[in-house]
Design a protein around this motif. Structure first.
Motif, PDB file in Angstrom:
ATOM      1  N   MET C   1       0.820  -1.200   0.000  1.00  0.00           N
ATOM      2  CA  MET C   1       0.000   0.000   0.000  1.00  0.00           C
ATOM      3  C   MET C   1       0.860   1.259   0.000  1.00  0.00           C
ATOM      4  O   MET C   1       0.349   2.367  -0.011  1.00  0.00           O
ATOM      5  CB  MET C   1      -0.917   0.026   1.239  1.00  0.00           C
ATOM      6  CG  MET C   1      -2.123  -0.888   1.125  1.00  0.00           C
ATOM      7  SD  MET C   1      -3.144  -0.497  -0.295  1.00  0.00           S
ATOM      8  CE  MET C   1      -4.639  -1.384   0.072  1.00  0.00           C
ATOM      9  N   ASP C   3       2.976   2.201  -2.295  1.00  0.00           N
ATOM     10  CA  ASP C   3       3.193   2.827  -3.602  1.00  0.00           C
ATOM     11  C   ASP C   3       2.185   3.940  -3.838  1.00  0.00           C
ATOM     12  O   ASP C   3       1.032   3.869  -3.442  1.00  0.00           O
ATOM     13  CB  ASP C   3       3.162   1.791  -4.723  1.00  0.00           C
ATOM     14  CG  ASP C   3       2.031   0.789  -4.572  1.00  0.00           C
ATOM     15  OD1 ASP C   3       1.636   0.200  -5.565  1.00  0.00           O
ATOM     16  OD2 ASP C   3       1.541   0.631  -3.428  1.00  0.00           O
ATOM     17  N   ALA C   4       2.656   4.988  -4.508  1.00  0.00           N
ATOM     18  CA  ALA C   4       1.818   6.166  -4.723  1.00  0.00           C
ATOM     19  C   ALA C   4       0.646   5.833  -5.638  1.00  0.00           C
ATOM     20  O   ALA C   4       0.761   4.986  -6.521  1.00  0.00           O
ATOM     21  CB  ALA C   4       2.657   7.272  -5.337  1.00  0.00           C
ATOM     22  N   THR C   5      -0.466   6.493  -5.392  1.00  0.00           N
ATOM     23  CA  THR C   5      -1.648   6.301  -6.228  1.00  0.00           C
ATOM     24  C   THR C   5      -1.472   7.081  -7.525  1.00  0.00           C
ATOM     25  O   THR C   5      -1.229   8.276  -7.487  1.00  0.00           O
ATOM     26  CB  THR C   5      -2.894   6.812  -5.484  1.00  0.00           C
ATOM     27  OG1 THR C   5      -3.005   6.107  -4.256  1.00  0.00           O
ATOM     28  CG2 THR C   5      -4.142   6.605  -6.311  1.00  0.00           C
ATOM     29  N   PRO C   6      -1.595   6.408  -8.667  1.00  0.00           N
ATOM     30  CA  PRO C   6      -1.478   7.147  -9.926  1.00  0.00           C
ATOM     31  C   PRO C   6      -2.641   8.102 -10.123  1.00  0.00           C
ATOM     32  O   PRO C   6      -3.702   7.929  -9.529  1.00  0.00           O
ATOM     33  CB  PRO C   6      -1.475   6.042 -10.995  1.00  0.00           C
ATOM     34  CG  PRO C   6      -1.990   4.819 -10.339  1.00  0.00           C
ATOM     35  CD  PRO C   6      -1.836   4.971  -8.859  1.00  0.00           C
ATOM     36  N   ALA C   7      -2.432   9.114 -10.932  1.00  0.00           N
ATOM     37  CA  ALA C   7      -3.486  10.107 -11.180  1.00  0.00           C
ATOM     38  C   ALA C   7      -4.655   9.457 -11.920  1.00  0.00           C
ATOM     39  O   ALA C   7      -4.457   8.526 -12.695  1.00  0.00           O
ATOM     40  CB  ALA C   7      -2.925  11.256 -12.006  1.00  0.00           C
ATOM     41  N   PRO C   8      -5.871   9.951 -11.673  1.00  0.00           N
ATOM     42  CA  PRO C   8      -7.024   9.420 -12.410  1.00  0.00           C
ATOM     43  C   PRO C   8      -6.943   9.780 -13.893  1.00  0.00           C
ATOM     44  O   PRO C   8      -6.280  10.741 -14.269  1.00  0.00           O
ATOM     45  CB  PRO C   8      -8.220  10.138 -11.778  1.00  0.00           C
ATOM     46  CG  PRO C   8      -7.714  10.838 -10.581  1.00  0.00           C
ATOM     47  CD  PRO C   8      -6.246  11.007 -10.738  1.00  0.00           C
TER      48      PRO C   8
END
Lengths: 194, 112, 98
Positions: C1, C3-8
């Protein structure tokens, strides 16, 4: 206001239609007939269904169980349309419909979606600050009411069955339908008696 | 159909849009979040295939309820979201934290 | 968890911070003639089995971000529908070029 289409878009549409006509894929008569048919759907259909549900318990039960069948029963042809789901507001729950991914909307019973429903601001904010969005319509829910935002993402199209307001006792279905606006059927507003 | 009404679920935390062309009906803001199955909505051809004109198997669809404040930390406690999510985007979740299995007052569409 | 959330994706607007402080324009107007014509074409082509709503969306979602926000609603539809008809060989790309 929604901006008018750019000149290059107008030109693209002309070329596209010309190509479709030249190849016999569509005719101008078909286009005109389709526009007329789409123009015929309006929130008055949804309003009639709600007013009937307020006055006819069996119809209300059908509307909540199978919105498409209830639309058919109101004279709407649902052939080829996505299934209609109806969500009932109560003393404890109020529904607000949005489509964050595109613009899913119960067109069969409400007609074209209004510009604001398709706007980036509505799509972005309705799931994040829904009470703030409602406030822009002057709609303030009591604290004890749960606001349930319905993000329409898939196969169904959702309409709200609002609560019948106080002060409408004895009204006939036509008069009741007259206070059910498109905004109330999406959930940004509440029907009012006067 | 894998989940019944009231089941605790979590939306898969996956981002296929980073891996190439795709069409996804699971909003980005819900990925990885806990929810509760409100009701099953029948099975429908997978839009991820329909969008590319591929043969599309039917996938169960659910109305899933989420707590509003968990989403952006801005909403009012007690407010909720209801979103259609396809089964392959949902995983089991132990029933601790997240939205509870209380039944809502609203009655809605039954499955076809 | 971690890892960075990619942009929508561009169209995936739920909660998008860039619109957080944008009031909703209270514009109720029906589509203009351009919009109604595009809308009608979409329904006719779908009824003839030449495209699905899912393909329409895929075509809209493929519009680059700057263009997506610069184009009007039915302008996006037209880009998608005309592109799909070229992809399927219903019309030729040359017929659509200025």
């Amino acid at each position: 206001m929604a901006a008018p289409p750019r000149p290059d878009s107008v030109a693209l549409l002309d070329r596209f239609v010309a190509a479709l006509l030249a190849r016999g894929v569509v005719t101008e008569a078909e286009i005109a007939e389709q526009v007329a048919r789409t123009d015929a759907a309006s929130p008055e259909i949804g309003a009639r269904m709600v007013a009937r549900a307020w006055t006819d318990p069996a119809y209300r039960e059908l509307l909540l169980r199978d919105g498409s069948a209830a639309a058919e029963a109101a004279g709407v042809s649902m052939a080829g349309m996505p299934p209609l789901g109806v969500l009932e507001d109560t003393d404890r729950v109020h529904h607000l419909v949005v489509c964050t991914l595109c613009s899913c909307y119960p067109r069969a019973v409400l007609g074209y979606p209004p510009h604001w429903y398709k706007s980036s601001a509505y799509r972005a904010r309705a799931v994040r600050d829904p009470r703030g969005v409602l406030a822009e319509w002057g709609t303030v829910l009591p604290d004890h009411v749960e606001l349930r935002v319905v993000d329409s993402t898939a196969d169904y199209r959702w309409m709200v069955l609002p609560q019948r307001p106080a002060g409408t006792e004895g009204w006939d279905a036509a008069r009741l339908a007259s206070i059910v606006t498109r905004d109330a059927l999406v959930g940004v507003a509440l029907p009012k008696a006067g | 159909m894998r989940f019944a009404a009231g089941s605790a679920v979590r939306v898969r935390r996956d981002f296929p849009e980073t891996r190439g062309p795709c069409h996804i009906r699971t909003p980005h803001y819900l990925r990885g979040l806990p929810g509760v199955i409100e009701r099953p909505l029948g099975a429908h051809p997978n839009p991820e295939d329909l969008a590319f004109g591929r043969p599309a198997a039917k996938v169960p669809l659910y109305h899933v309820r989420f707590d509003q404040p968990a989403l952006f930390g801005e909403g009012r406690p007690g407010d909720t979201l209801l979103v259609e999510i396809y089964e392959h985007w949902l995983e089991d979740r132990p029933m601790t934290g997240g939205p509870t299995a209380r039944r809502s007052e609203s009655v809605g569409q039954e499955t076809a | 968890m971690s890892d960075a959330t990619p942009a929508p994706a561009t169209h995936d607007l739920g909660g998008a911070p860039r619109f957080r402080c944008t009031p909703v324009e209270p514009d109720d107007a029906p589509p203009d003639a351009f919009g109604k014509r595009v809308d009608a074409l979409r329904q006719i082509l779908a009824r003839k089995g030449l495209m699905s709503v899912d393909e329409l969306r895929r075509g809209i979602e493929a519009i680059p971000e700057a263009e997506y926000h610069a184009l009007g609603y039915y302008e996006r539809w037209l880009r998608s529908i005309s592109g799909l008809m070229v992809e399927k060989g219903v019309v030729a790309a040359e017929e659509l070029r200025p």
